[in-house]
Write an enzyme that holds these catalytic residues in place. Structure first.
Site, PDB file in Angstrom:
ATOM      1  CD  GLN A  17     -29.870  44.704 -15.148  1.00 38.47           C
ATOM      2  OE1 GLN A  17     -29.934  43.580 -14.671  1.00 38.47           O
ATOM      3  NE2 GLN A  17     -29.323  45.714 -14.511  1.00 38.47           N
ATOM      4  CE  LYS A  36     -34.383  45.236 -17.723  1.00 38.91           C
ATOM      5  NZ  LYS A  36     -34.800  44.301 -16.656  1.00 38.91           N
ATOM      6  CB  THR A  88     -34.705  71.001 -55.889  1.00 38.93           C
ATOM      7  OG1 THR A  88     -34.338  71.992 -56.835  1.00 38.93           O
ATOM      8  CG2 THR A  88     -35.979  70.296 -56.347  1.00 38.93           C
ATOM      9  CG  HIS A  89     -30.275  72.179 -55.123  1.00 45.29           C
ATOM     10  ND1 HIS A  89     -29.096  71.469 -55.082  1.00 45.29           N
ATOM     11  CD2 HIS A  89     -30.965  71.698 -56.190  1.00 45.29           C
ATOM     12  CE1 HIS A  89     -29.058  70.614 -56.086  1.00 45.29           C
ATOM     13  NE2 HIS A  89     -30.189  70.729 -56.778  1.00 45.29           N
ATOM     14  CG  ASN A  91     -40.246  81.660 -30.363  1.00 45.75           C
ATOM     15  OD1 ASN A  91     -40.073  82.288 -31.399  1.00 45.75           O
ATOM     16  ND2 ASN A  91     -39.776  82.046 -29.189  1.00 45.75           N
ATOM     17  CE1 TYR A 132     -29.776  38.207 -19.303  1.00 43.64           C
ATOM     18  CE2 TYR A 132     -28.008  37.620 -17.775  1.00 43.64           C
ATOM     19  CZ  TYR A 132     -29.015  38.483 -18.165  1.00 43.64           C
ATOM     20  OH  TYR A 132     -29.272  39.608 -17.444  1.00 43.64           O
ATOM     21  CG  ASN A 149     -30.898  34.047 -18.262  1.00 43.01           C
ATOM     22  OD1 ASN A 149     -30.889  34.927 -17.405  1.00 43.01           O
ATOM     23  ND2 ASN A 149     -29.864  33.255 -18.484  1.00 43.01           N
ATOM     24  CB  SER A 183     -39.138  85.821 -26.897  1.00 44.14           C
ATOM     25  OG  SER A 183     -38.119  86.659 -26.399  1.00 44.14           O
TER      26      SER A 183
HETATM   27  N1  ARG Z   1     -32.469  42.011 -14.761  1.00 36.87           N
HETATM   28  C1  ARG Z   1     -32.038  40.960 -15.598  1.00 36.87           C
HETATM   29  C2  ARG Z   1     -32.071  41.379 -17.081  1.00 36.87           C
HETATM   30  O1  ARG Z   1     -32.777  42.242 -17.412  1.00 36.87           O
HETATM   31  C3  ARG Z   1     -32.874  39.763 -15.403  1.00 36.87           C
HETATM   32  C4  ARG Z   1     -32.219  38.493 -15.799  1.00 36.87           C
HETATM   33  C5  ARG Z   1     -31.159  38.152 -14.814  1.00 36.87           C
HETATM   34  N2  ARG Z   1     -30.513  36.953 -15.167  1.00 36.87           N
HETATM   35  C6  ARG Z   1     -29.335  36.625 -14.648  1.00 36.87           C
HETATM   36  N3  ARG Z   1     -28.823  35.516 -15.033  1.00 36.87           N
HETATM   37  N4  ARG Z   1     -28.676  37.410 -13.837  1.00 36.87           N
HETATM   38  O2  ARG Z   1     -31.376  40.804 -17.880  1.00 36.87           O
END
Ligand code: ARG
Length: 436
Positions: free
Chosen positions: A324, A327, A156-157, A287, A319, A111, A279
Protein backbone atom coordinates in the site's frame (compact mmCIF):
# COMPACT_ATOMS: atom_id res chain seq x y z
CA UNK A 1 -20.21 1.24 13.39
CA UNK A 2 -17.13 1.25 11.12
CA UNK A 3 -17.69 0.50 7.49
CA UNK A 4 -14.97 -2.04 6.70
CA UNK A 5 -15.91 -4.55 4.03
CA UNK A 6 -14.49 -7.22 6.34
CA UNK A 7 -16.39 -6.10 9.46
CA UNK A 8 -17.63 -9.11 11.43
CA UNK A 9 -19.38 -7.36 14.24
CA UNK A 10 -16.54 -6.09 16.40
CA UNK A 11 -15.23 -2.53 16.39
CA UNK A 12 -11.59 -2.33 15.36
CA UNK A 13 -9.44 -0.08 17.50
CA UNK A 14 -9.60 3.45 16.07
CA UNK A 15 -5.85 4.04 16.23
CA UNK A 16 -5.20 0.76 14.38
CA UNK A 17 -7.71 1.77 11.76
CA UNK A 18 -6.21 5.17 11.07
CA UNK A 19 -2.63 3.85 11.19
CA UNK A 20 -3.32 1.13 8.63
CA UNK A 21 -5.45 3.28 6.35
CA UNK A 22 -2.68 5.88 6.31
CA UNK A 23 -2.99 8.27 3.36
CA UNK A 24 -5.25 5.97 1.35
CA UNK A 25 -8.36 8.06 1.78
CA UNK A 26 -6.66 10.92 -0.02
CA UNK A 27 -4.40 9.05 -2.45
CA UNK A 28 -7.10 6.62 -3.54
CA UNK A 29 -9.13 9.50 -4.95
CA UNK A 30 -6.77 9.38 -7.91
CA UNK A 31 -7.74 5.74 -8.42
CA UNK A 32 -11.49 6.31 -8.21
CA UNK A 33 -12.28 6.56 -11.93
CA UNK A 34 -10.19 3.47 -12.62
CA UNK A 35 -11.88 1.58 -9.80
CA UNK A 36 -15.25 2.23 -11.42
CA UNK A 37 -13.86 1.29 -14.84
CA UNK A 38 -12.45 -1.99 -13.46
CA UNK A 39 -15.68 -2.75 -11.63
CA UNK A 40 -17.73 -2.20 -14.77
CA UNK A 41 -15.57 -4.66 -16.70
CA UNK A 42 -15.73 -7.14 -13.83
CA UNK A 43 -19.52 -7.12 -13.54
CA UNK A 44 -20.01 -7.37 -17.29
CA UNK A 45 -17.89 -10.47 -17.09
CA UNK A 46 -19.85 -11.78 -14.06
CA UNK A 47 -23.03 -11.44 -16.12
CA UNK A 48 -21.46 -13.35 -18.98
CA UNK A 49 -20.50 -16.28 -16.74
CA UNK A 50 -23.92 -16.28 -15.07
CA UNK A 51 -23.10 -14.82 -11.66
CA UNK A 52 -25.23 -11.74 -12.32
CA UNK A 53 -28.44 -11.58 -14.31
CA UNK A 54 -28.89 -9.25 -17.26
CA UNK A 55 -31.44 -7.30 -15.20
CA UNK A 56 -29.00 -6.90 -12.30
CA UNK A 57 -26.26 -5.73 -14.66
CA UNK A 58 -28.60 -3.16 -16.13
CA UNK A 59 -29.27 -1.76 -12.68
CA UNK A 60 -25.63 -1.81 -11.63
CA UNK A 61 -24.11 -0.14 -14.70
CA UNK A 62 -26.09 3.12 -14.51
CA UNK A 63 -25.39 3.30 -10.77
CA UNK A 64 -21.67 3.00 -11.53
CA UNK A 65 -21.99 5.62 -14.24
CA UNK A 66 -23.52 7.93 -11.66
CA UNK A 67 -20.52 7.35 -9.39
CA UNK A 68 -18.32 8.07 -12.39
CA UNK A 69 -20.04 11.42 -12.86
CA UNK A 70 -19.59 12.19 -9.18
CA UNK A 71 -15.87 11.52 -9.60
CA UNK A 72 -15.47 13.64 -12.75
CA UNK A 73 -17.33 16.52 -11.08
CA UNK A 74 -14.96 16.28 -8.11
CA UNK A 75 -17.73 15.37 -5.69
CA UNK A 76 -16.61 11.86 -4.83
CA UNK A 77 -15.30 11.44 -1.29
CA UNK A 78 -14.04 8.52 0.74
CA UNK A 79 -16.06 8.85 3.90
CA UNK A 80 -14.87 8.67 7.49
CA UNK A 81 -14.72 5.05 8.56
CA UNK A 82 -14.42 3.79 4.96
CA UNK A 83 -10.98 2.32 4.35
CA UNK A 84 -10.30 2.95 0.71
CA UNK A 85 -11.73 3.67 -2.73
CA UNK A 86 -12.70 0.05 -3.30
CA UNK A 87 -14.80 -0.01 -0.16
CA UNK A 88 -16.35 3.37 -0.94
CA UNK A 89 -17.53 2.33 -4.41
CA UNK A 90 -19.04 -0.89 -3.05
CA UNK A 91 -20.54 1.00 -0.12
CA UNK A 92 -22.25 3.51 -2.45
CA UNK A 93 -23.64 0.68 -4.55
CA UNK A 94 -24.97 -1.33 -1.60
CA UNK A 95 -26.51 1.74 0.05
CA UNK A 96 -28.32 2.49 -3.17
CA UNK A 97 -29.11 -0.98 -4.46
CA UNK A 98 -28.99 -3.28 -1.43
CA UNK A 99 -28.39 -6.95 -2.28
CA UNK A 100 -27.51 -6.32 -5.91
CA UNK A 101 -24.61 -4.13 -4.79
CA UNK A 102 -23.41 -6.91 -2.53
CA UNK A 103 -22.97 -9.26 -5.51
CA UNK A 104 -20.29 -7.38 -7.41
CA UNK A 105 -17.31 -8.68 -5.45
CA UNK A 106 -17.74 -12.36 -6.45
CA UNK A 107 -14.49 -13.69 -7.90
CA UNK A 108 -12.57 -10.58 -6.95
CA UNK A 109 -10.41 -9.40 -4.06
CA UNK A 110 -9.25 -5.93 -3.22
CA UNK A 111 -5.79 -7.27 -4.06
CA UNK A 112 -6.52 -7.61 -7.77
CA UNK A 113 -8.89 -4.66 -7.63
CA UNK A 114 -6.18 -2.28 -6.47
CA UNK A 115 -3.78 -3.85 -8.96
CA UNK A 116 -6.09 -3.24 -11.89
CA UNK A 117 -6.73 0.32 -10.69
CA UNK A 118 -3.01 0.93 -10.48
CA UNK A 119 -2.29 -0.53 -13.91
CA UNK A 120 -4.94 1.69 -15.48
CA UNK A 121 -3.71 4.68 -13.51
CA UNK A 122 -0.03 4.19 -14.38
CA UNK A 123 -0.93 3.55 -18.00
CA UNK A 124 -2.54 7.00 -18.13
CA UNK A 125 0.24 8.61 -16.11
CA UNK A 126 2.84 7.20 -18.50
CA UNK A 127 0.86 8.48 -21.49
CA UNK A 128 0.68 11.94 -20.04
CA UNK A 129 4.35 11.80 -19.00
CA UNK A 130 5.22 10.87 -22.57
CA UNK A 131 3.30 13.92 -23.79
CA UNK A 132 5.24 16.21 -21.46
CA UNK A 133 8.52 14.59 -22.52
CA UNK A 134 7.59 14.94 -26.20
CA UNK A 135 6.82 18.64 -25.76
CA UNK A 136 10.16 19.30 -24.09
CA UNK A 137 11.86 17.17 -26.75
CA UNK A 138 10.32 19.21 -29.58
CA UNK A 139 11.23 22.49 -27.92
CA UNK A 140 14.83 21.36 -27.46
CA UNK A 141 15.13 20.25 -31.07
CA UNK A 142 13.62 23.51 -32.28
CA UNK A 143 16.12 25.50 -30.19
CA UNK A 144 18.93 23.32 -31.46
CA UNK A 145 18.01 24.14 -35.06
CA UNK A 146 17.52 27.81 -34.30
CA UNK A 147 20.88 28.21 -32.55
CA UNK A 148 22.76 25.69 -34.65
CA UNK A 149 25.52 28.09 -35.58
CA UNK A 150 25.99 29.76 -32.22
CA UNK A 151 29.21 28.56 -30.70
CA UNK A 152 29.95 28.09 -27.04
CA UNK A 153 32.81 26.59 -25.06
CA UNK A 154 32.79 22.87 -24.45
CA UNK A 155 34.27 21.75 -21.11
CA UNK A 156 35.96 18.67 -19.75
CA UNK A 157 36.87 18.58 -16.05
CA UNK A 158 35.02 21.92 -16.06
CA UNK A 159 38.05 23.33 -17.88
CA UNK A 160 37.76 25.05 -21.24
CA UNK A 161 38.16 22.24 -23.77
CA UNK A 162 36.88 22.48 -27.35
CA UNK A 163 34.33 24.49 -29.27
CA UNK A 164 30.76 23.34 -28.86
CA UNK A 165 27.50 24.91 -29.96
CA UNK A 166 24.04 25.65 -28.67
CA UNK A 167 22.85 23.36 -31.43
CA UNK A 168 24.76 20.50 -29.83
CA UNK A 169 23.75 21.44 -26.31
CA UNK A 170 20.00 21.59 -26.89
CA UNK A 171 20.10 18.61 -29.24
CA UNK A 172 22.01 16.51 -26.72
CA UNK A 173 19.20 16.75 -24.20
CA UNK A 174 16.64 16.03 -26.90
CA UNK A 175 18.40 12.84 -27.95
CA UNK A 176 18.87 11.78 -24.32
CA UNK A 177 15.12 12.08 -23.87
CA UNK A 178 14.74 9.50 -26.64
CA UNK A 179 16.69 7.05 -24.48
CA UNK A 180 14.46 7.89 -21.53
CA UNK A 181 11.45 7.33 -23.74
CA UNK A 182 12.75 3.81 -24.49
CA UNK A 183 12.44 3.07 -20.78
CA UNK A 184 9.01 4.66 -20.69
CA UNK A 185 7.83 2.39 -23.50
CA UNK A 186 9.15 -0.65 -21.63
CA UNK A 187 7.38 0.43 -18.45
CA UNK A 188 4.22 1.08 -20.47
CA UNK A 189 4.32 -2.45 -21.88
CA UNK A 190 4.86 -3.95 -18.44
CA UNK A 191 1.96 -1.89 -17.10
CA UNK A 192 -0.37 -2.72 -19.95
CA UNK A 193 -1.27 -6.24 -18.74
CA UNK A 194 -4.46 -7.25 -17.01
CA UNK A 195 -4.18 -8.55 -13.43
CA UNK A 196 -7.95 -8.73 -12.88
CA UNK A 197 -9.06 -12.25 -12.05
CA UNK A 198 -5.99 -13.01 -9.97
CA UNK A 199 -8.30 -12.20 -7.02
CA UNK A 200 -6.45 -12.51 -3.70
CA UNK A 201 -3.46 -13.76 -5.69
CA UNK A 202 -4.39 -17.35 -6.39
CA UNK A 203 -7.36 -17.10 -8.77
CA UNK A 204 -10.91 -18.25 -8.12
CA UNK A 205 -13.13 -21.32 -8.42
CA UNK A 206 -15.51 -19.28 -10.60
CA UNK A 207 -14.86 -19.68 -14.33
CA UNK A 208 -13.74 -16.04 -14.69
CA UNK A 209 -13.40 -14.85 -18.28
CA UNK A 210 -10.13 -12.96 -18.05
CA UNK A 211 -9.84 -12.50 -21.82
CA UNK A 212 -13.10 -10.59 -21.71
CA UNK A 213 -11.98 -8.11 -19.02
CA UNK A 214 -8.65 -7.76 -20.84
CA UNK A 215 -10.48 -6.67 -23.94
CA UNK A 216 -12.92 -4.42 -22.10
CA UNK A 217 -10.13 -2.60 -20.31
CA UNK A 218 -8.01 -2.46 -23.48
CA UNK A 219 -5.01 -4.18 -22.00
CA UNK A 220 -2.47 -5.64 -24.40
CA UNK A 221 -2.84 -9.07 -22.78
CA UNK A 222 -3.74 -10.66 -19.47
CA UNK A 223 -1.02 -11.08 -16.90
CA UNK A 224 -1.69 -14.81 -17.27
CA UNK A 225 -0.34 -16.53 -14.20
CA UNK A 226 -2.33 -15.30 -11.20
CA UNK A 227 0.70 -15.37 -8.93
CA UNK A 228 2.76 -13.45 -11.48
CA UNK A 229 -0.08 -10.94 -11.73
CA UNK A 230 0.11 -10.33 -7.98
CA UNK A 231 3.90 -10.21 -8.08
CA UNK A 232 3.58 -7.36 -10.52
CA UNK A 233 2.58 -5.11 -7.63
CA UNK A 234 5.86 -3.48 -6.78
CA UNK A 235 7.54 -4.64 -9.99
CA UNK A 236 5.30 -2.36 -12.06
CA UNK A 237 5.98 0.51 -9.69
CA UNK A 238 9.70 -0.14 -9.93
CA UNK A 239 9.51 0.05 -13.73
CA UNK A 240 7.59 3.32 -13.55
CA UNK A 241 10.04 4.63 -10.95
CA UNK A 242 13.00 3.86 -13.20
CA UNK A 243 11.40 5.98 -15.93
CA UNK A 244 10.86 8.80 -13.47
CA UNK A 245 14.45 8.55 -12.27
CA UNK A 246 15.84 8.47 -15.81
CA UNK A 247 13.90 11.51 -16.97
CA UNK A 248 14.69 13.29 -13.69
CA UNK A 249 18.38 12.70 -14.21
CA UNK A 250 18.22 14.20 -17.71
CA UNK A 251 16.20 17.17 -16.56
CA UNK A 252 18.25 17.73 -13.40
CA UNK A 253 21.39 17.79 -15.50
CA UNK A 254 19.89 20.33 -17.89
CA UNK A 255 18.82 22.44 -14.91
CA UNK A 256 22.38 22.45 -13.59
CA UNK A 257 23.74 23.64 -16.95
CA UNK A 258 21.18 26.42 -17.01
CA UNK A 259 22.04 27.57 -13.48
CA UNK A 260 25.74 27.58 -14.31
CA UNK A 261 25.41 29.34 -17.62
CA UNK A 262 23.11 32.00 -16.23
CA UNK A 263 25.84 32.81 -13.73
CA UNK A 264 27.48 36.18 -14.44
CA UNK A 265 30.90 34.56 -14.83
CA UNK A 266 29.60 32.54 -17.76
CA UNK A 267 26.71 34.65 -18.93
CA UNK A 268 25.85 32.44 -21.92
CA UNK A 269 22.09 32.51 -21.51
CA UNK A 270 19.43 34.60 -19.82
CA UNK A 271 15.68 34.74 -19.23
CA UNK A 272 13.29 37.68 -19.23
CA UNK A 273 13.21 39.41 -15.85
CA UNK A 274 9.73 38.20 -15.04
CA UNK A 275 10.93 34.59 -15.18
CA UNK A 276 13.72 35.16 -12.68
CA UNK A 277 13.52 35.77 -8.95
CA UNK A 278 15.07 38.45 -6.79
CA UNK A 279 16.90 38.78 -3.51
CA UNK A 280 15.48 40.48 -0.44
CA UNK A 281 18.78 42.26 0.21
CA UNK A 282 20.82 42.43 -3.01
CA UNK A 283 18.97 44.71 -5.40
CA UNK A 284 20.80 43.54 -8.53
CA UNK A 285 19.98 39.82 -8.26
CA UNK A 286 18.18 37.80 -10.94
CA UNK A 287 18.21 34.29 -9.68
CA UNK A 288 17.52 31.01 -11.47
CA UNK A 289 15.22 29.69 -8.73
CA UNK A 290 13.02 27.81 -11.20
CA UNK A 291 15.92 25.69 -12.37
CA UNK A 292 17.23 25.25 -8.84
CA UNK A 293 13.86 23.87 -7.78
CA UNK A 294 13.80 21.63 -10.86
CA UNK A 295 17.33 20.46 -10.03
CA UNK A 296 16.41 19.77 -6.38
CA UNK A 297 13.19 17.97 -7.21
CA UNK A 298 14.82 15.93 -9.94
CA UNK A 299 17.68 14.93 -7.67
CA UNK A 300 15.20 13.78 -5.06
CA UNK A 301 13.10 11.93 -7.64
CA UNK A 302 16.11 9.83 -8.50
CA UNK A 303 15.90 8.16 -5.10
CA UNK A 304 12.53 6.58 -5.85
CA UNK A 305 13.76 3.30 -7.35
CA UNK A 306 15.85 2.81 -4.20
CA UNK A 307 12.94 3.57 -1.93
CA UNK A 308 10.82 1.03 -3.77
CA UNK A 309 13.57 -1.57 -3.69
CA UNK A 310 13.93 -1.17 0.06
CA UNK A 311 10.18 -1.31 0.57
CA UNK A 312 9.64 -4.45 -1.51
CA UNK A 313 12.85 -6.46 -1.13
CA UNK A 314 12.28 -9.92 0.37
CA UNK A 315 8.55 -9.53 0.86
CA UNK A 316 6.89 -12.94 1.08
CA UNK A 317 5.12 -14.11 -2.06
CA UNK A 318 1.51 -12.94 -2.32
CA UNK A 319 -0.16 -9.75 -1.14
CA UNK A 320 1.32 -7.89 1.82
CA UNK A 321 -0.01 -4.63 3.20
CA UNK A 322 3.43 -3.01 2.85
CA UNK A 323 2.55 -2.66 -0.84
CA UNK A 324 0.00 0.00 0.00
CA UNK A 325 2.88 2.36 0.83
CA UNK A 326 4.03 2.31 -2.80
CA UNK A 327 1.26 4.79 -3.52
CA UNK A 328 2.76 7.31 -1.09
CA UNK A 329 6.00 7.20 -3.06
CA UNK A 330 4.77 7.16 -6.62
CA UNK A 331 1.61 9.24 -6.72
CA UNK A 332 3.28 12.54 -5.87
CA UNK A 333 6.33 11.63 -7.95
CA UNK A 334 4.62 11.32 -11.34
CA UNK A 335 2.88 14.66 -10.79
CA UNK A 336 6.05 16.36 -9.64
CA UNK A 337 8.05 15.16 -12.62
CA UNK A 338 5.37 16.33 -15.04
CA UNK A 339 5.33 19.75 -13.39
CA UNK A 340 9.12 19.97 -13.72
CA UNK A 341 9.01 18.95 -17.39
CA UNK A 342 6.27 21.43 -18.24
CA UNK A 343 7.99 24.22 -16.35
CA UNK A 344 11.28 23.51 -18.14
CA UNK A 345 9.48 23.64 -21.50
CA UNK A 346 7.87 26.95 -20.56
CA UNK A 347 11.19 28.44 -19.48
CA UNK A 348 12.94 27.27 -22.63
CA UNK A 349 10.29 28.99 -24.73
CA UNK A 350 11.74 32.19 -23.32
CA UNK A 351 15.46 31.46 -23.20
CA UNK A 352 17.84 34.03 -24.69
CA UNK A 353 21.13 32.83 -26.09
CA UNK A 354 24.14 35.12 -26.29
CA UNK A 355 25.91 35.63 -29.61
CA UNK A 356 29.65 35.63 -30.22
CA UNK A 357 30.60 34.13 -26.88
CA UNK A 358 33.83 32.73 -28.27
CA UNK A 359 35.14 36.17 -29.31
CA UNK A 360 36.20 36.59 -25.68
CA UNK A 361 39.99 35.94 -25.47
CA UNK A 362 39.28 33.85 -22.38
CA UNK A 363 38.30 31.09 -24.77
CA UNK A 364 41.22 31.28 -27.19
CA UNK A 365 42.64 27.86 -26.26
CA UNK A 366 39.41 26.19 -27.30
CA UNK A 367 40.81 26.12 -30.81
CA UNK A 368 44.10 24.31 -30.22
CA UNK A 369 42.78 21.01 -31.55
CA UNK A 370 41.49 22.78 -34.67
CA UNK A 371 45.02 24.06 -35.30
CA UNK A 372 46.60 20.68 -34.64
CA UNK A 373 44.16 19.20 -37.16
CA UNK A 374 44.96 21.91 -39.71
CA UNK A 375 48.63 20.94 -39.48
CA UNK A 376 47.70 17.26 -39.87
CA UNK A 377 45.79 18.21 -43.01
CA UNK A 378 49.01 19.77 -44.31
CA UNK A 379 50.76 16.40 -43.89
CA UNK A 380 52.37 16.81 -40.44
CA UNK A 381 52.01 13.67 -38.24
CA UNK A 382 49.49 14.21 -35.43
CA UNK A 383 51.98 13.88 -32.55
CA UNK A 384 54.34 16.43 -34.09
CA UNK A 385 51.49 18.82 -34.79
CA UNK A 386 50.28 18.39 -31.19
CA UNK A 387 53.77 19.23 -29.91
CA UNK A 388 54.11 22.29 -32.10
CA UNK A 389 50.82 23.82 -30.95
CA UNK A 390 51.53 22.73 -27.37
CA UNK A 391 54.82 24.62 -27.42
CA UNK A 392 53.12 27.73 -28.82
CA UNK A 393 50.65 27.65 -25.93
CA UNK A 394 53.49 27.10 -23.50
CA UNK A 395 55.52 30.04 -24.90
CA UNK A 396 52.54 32.36 -25.09
CA UNK A 397 52.82 32.64 -28.88
CA UNK A 398 49.64 30.69 -29.71
CA UNK A 399 46.91 32.43 -31.58
CA UNK A 400 44.00 31.09 -33.56
CA UNK A 401 42.58 32.44 -36.73
CA UNK A 402 40.06 31.05 -39.11
CA UNK A 403 36.77 29.26 -39.13
CA UNK A 404 36.04 26.06 -37.33
CA UNK A 405 34.70 23.34 -39.57
CA UNK A 406 33.10 20.25 -38.05
CA UNK A 407 31.13 18.30 -40.61
CA UNK A 408 30.81 14.70 -39.47
CA UNK A 409 27.55 13.15 -38.31
CA UNK A 410 26.41 14.48 -34.95
CA UNK A 411 28.99 17.29 -34.79
CA UNK A 412 28.66 21.09 -34.65
CA UNK A 413 28.09 21.48 -38.39
CA UNK A 414 25.84 18.43 -38.70
CA UNK A 415 23.91 17.84 -35.49
CA UNK A 416 21.54 15.40 -37.26
CA UNK A 417 18.42 16.81 -35.66
CA UNK A 418 16.27 15.27 -38.38
CA UNK A 419 17.65 11.84 -37.48
CA UNK A 420 16.97 12.44 -33.79
CA UNK A 421 13.41 13.50 -34.55
CA UNK A 422 12.99 10.38 -36.68
CA UNK A 423 14.30 8.14 -33.89
CA UNK A 424 11.75 9.55 -31.43
CA UNK A 425 8.91 9.32 -33.93
CA UNK A 426 9.70 5.69 -34.78
CA UNK A 427 9.76 4.80 -31.10
CA UNK A 428 6.44 6.49 -30.42
CA UNK A 429 4.82 4.94 -33.51
CA UNK A 430 6.01 1.45 -32.60
CA UNK A 431 4.76 1.74 -29.05
CA UNK A 432 1.40 3.15 -30.01
CA UNK A 433 2.04 6.16 -27.77
CA UNK A 434 1.99 8.66 -30.65
CA UNK A 435 -1.68 7.94 -31.32
CA UNK A 436 -2.74 8.86 -27.83
N1 ARG B 1 -5.33 -0.22 0.37
C1 ARG B 1 -4.90 -1.51 -0.01
C2 ARG B 1 -3.61 -1.44 -0.85
O1 ARG B 1 -3.36 -0.46 -1.43
C3 ARG B 1 -5.95 -2.20 -0.77
C4 ARG B 1 -5.84 -3.68 -0.76
C5 ARG B 1 -6.20 -4.19 0.59
N2 ARG B 1 -6.09 -5.59 0.64
C6 ARG B 1 -6.04 -6.24 1.80
N3 ARG B 1 -5.94 -7.52 1.74
N4 ARG B 1 -6.01 -5.63 2.95
O2 ARG B 1 -2.88 -2.40 -0.92
Amino acid sequence: MSKQLWNKGFEPDKSIESFTVGNDRELDLRLARYDVQGTMAHIKMLEKIGLLSRAELEILLPALEEISRLIEEGNFKIEEGVEDVHSQVEFLLTSKLGDIGKKIHSGRSRNDQVLVDLKLFFRDELKSLSESITKLFSKLLELSEKHKDKLMPGYTHLQIAMPSSFGLWFGAYAETLVDDMQLLVAAYNITNQNPLGSAAGYGSSFPLDREMTTELLEFESPHYNVVAAQMSRGKTEKAVASVIAAVASTLGHLAMDVCLWMCGNFNFISFPDELTTGSSIMPHKKNPDVFEIIRGKCNRLQSIPNEISLLTTNLPLGYNRDLQLLKDILFPATTELKECLDMATFMLENIKVKDDILDNPLYRYLFTVEDVNNLVNQGIPFRDAYKKIGMEVQNGTYSHSGEIKHTHLGSIGNPANDKIAEKMQKLLDKSGLSKL
